[in-house]
Enzyme design. Sequence first.
Site, PDB file in Angstrom:
ATOM      1  N   ASP A  16       0.850  -1.190   0.000  1.00 59.17           N
ATOM      2  CA  ASP A  16       0.000   0.000   0.000  1.00 59.17           C
ATOM      3  C   ASP A  16       0.889   1.245   0.000  1.00 59.17           C
ATOM      4  OD1 ASP A  16       0.930   0.312   2.626  1.00 59.17           O
ATOM      5  OD2 ASP A  16      -0.914  -0.456   3.524  1.00 59.17           O
ATOM      6  N   GLN A  17       0.295   2.406   0.197  1.00 51.77           N
ATOM      7  CA  GLN A  17       1.057   3.654   0.136  1.00 51.77           C
ATOM      8  C   GLN A  17       2.075   3.794   1.257  1.00 51.77           C
ATOM      9  OE1 GLN A  17      -2.062   6.597   0.000  1.00 51.77           O
ATOM     10  NE2 GLN A  17      -2.041   6.625  -2.234  1.00 51.77           N
TER      11      GLN A  17
END
Length: 134
Positions: A16-17
């Site tokens: 994810d980020q």
Amino acid sequence: MNGHKVEVRVRYGETDQMGVVYHGSYVPYFEIGRVEWLRNKGVSYKSLEESGIALPIVSMHLNYKKPARYDDVLTINTKLKKYSGVKIEFDCEIRNENEELLTTAHFILVFVNTKSGKPIVPPNYILEILKAEV
């Protein structure tokens, strides 16, 4: 846990980020473990499919303990827990390079005839492998 081990490196697209492995990315990791477990026993999943047999997952349970991160090298350990008739069960775990337990999983799969979609007892050569592992 004694079983078959295979390593994978976390790719950027699996995170994810925050650089943490997205929870859905673990299912393919465990699939790598199961496919390589079979290959280590002399059976390719491709050859199973070509002979008209598939092994769909009918149940899975995952426990996330610690996050894996981008570029980590993960060890997937896959162990046959039991088999009966048409079902096969695996216990699996993923550890990082520091041997920290990150994720555990339990999978139940069923041998299925690819044409009919119905459960089948695996062929004798598969039964021999399963008997030797339990």
